[in-house]
Design an enzyme around this catalytic site. Structure first.
Site, PDB file in Angstrom:
ATOM      1  N   ARG A 190      -8.272   4.439   1.967  1.00 45.66           N
ATOM      2  CA  ARG A 190      -7.137   5.206   1.417  1.00 45.66           C
ATOM      3  C   ARG A 190      -5.824   4.923   2.142  1.00 45.66           C
ATOM      4  NH1 ARG A 190      -8.966   8.669  -2.397  1.00 45.66           N
ATOM      5  NH2 ARG A 190     -11.159   9.273  -2.310  1.00 45.66           N
ATOM      6  N   LEU A 191      -5.763   3.789   2.803  1.00 47.42           N
ATOM      7  CA  LEU A 191      -4.515   3.372   3.458  1.00 47.42           C
ATOM      8  C   LEU A 191      -3.730   2.493   2.486  1.00 47.42           C
ATOM      9  CD1 LEU A 191      -5.889   2.657   7.043  1.00 47.42           C
ATOM     10  CD2 LEU A 191      -4.712   4.702   6.213  1.00 47.42           C
TER      11      LEU A 191
END
Length: 217
Positions: A196-197
């Site tokens: 989720r970066l």
């Protein structure tokens, strides 16, 4: 699901999940960046990659959203067509500020756009209207989009009436139907990444130029 669509979805899956996608390049003009992403969505077999959510606000400040189709990207902005008397048409007449969202899920990509709308010329609206199938042109006349109707039979009767009215004639452009161009003031590109970066780049209109910022995911 048809075999063709299964094949297209399988191909899309490979593009979006199993194969690394090119990194987002913030140095690229946002219109060119959008064209690059849109072409990638088309090439990988996504069904209706031109689908976009159009968000408007009514007189009481309540937002509403619906999915329409992008018909053209011009040097001014993003073009779509609708009935000017529809709910979105009425809301845009009161408040021309609008938001668009493109979501190509399997590619892990999203584009968010904010801007203002303007009606395109009647000539340009007519050129597109006449390119539509006859049934779609009759439907535009027959449907008072967003109005309450008592039954489907009412709509079907209106279609018959319009069909008879324009029998053996060209179906003209209704004065209540046409295109809008969304002139963007900001365009954000979102690229999904592991853990989720995600990558997010925001382009904000600054005079004739664009200011670009990286945003936290």
């Amino acid at each position: 699901m048809s075999l063709l669509n299964k094949i297209r979805c399988a191909f899309t899956l490979g593009q979006g999940v199993l194969i690394d996608l090119p990194d987002l390049d913030p140095s690229v003009d946002p219109f060119d960046q959008f064209q690059n992403w849109f072409k990638a969505a088309q090439d990988c077999g996504i069904v209706l990659p031109e689908s976009m959510t159009v968000s408007t606000v009514d007189a009481n400040g309540f937002p509403s959203c619906r999915v329409v189709l992008l018909k053209e990207l011009t040097k001014e902005g993003f073009v779509f067509f609708t009935n000017y008397g529809s709910r979105k048409g009425q809301e845009l007449a009161q408040n021309p500020h609008v938001a668009l969202t493109f979501h190509w899920n399997i590619l892990q990509r999203q584009v968010r756009i904010q801007g203002v709308v303007e009606k395109i010329s009647a000539e340009d609206s007519n050129a597109y209207f006449q390119s539509r199938g006859r049934g779609s042109r009759i439907g535009a006349w027959a449907s008072r989009q967003s109005a309450v109707i008592s039954s489907r039979k009412v709509l079907e009767q209106q279609v018959k009436d319009v069909t008879n009215k324009f029998a053996d004639k060209e179906v003209p452009l209704p004065e209540f139907w046409g295109g809008y161009v969304v002139k963007p003031s900001s365009i954000e590109f979102w690229q999904g990444k592991a853990d989720r970066l995600h990558d997010r780049f925001s382009y904000v209109k600054d005079g004739d130029d664009w200011r670009v910022d990286r945003l936290a995911p």
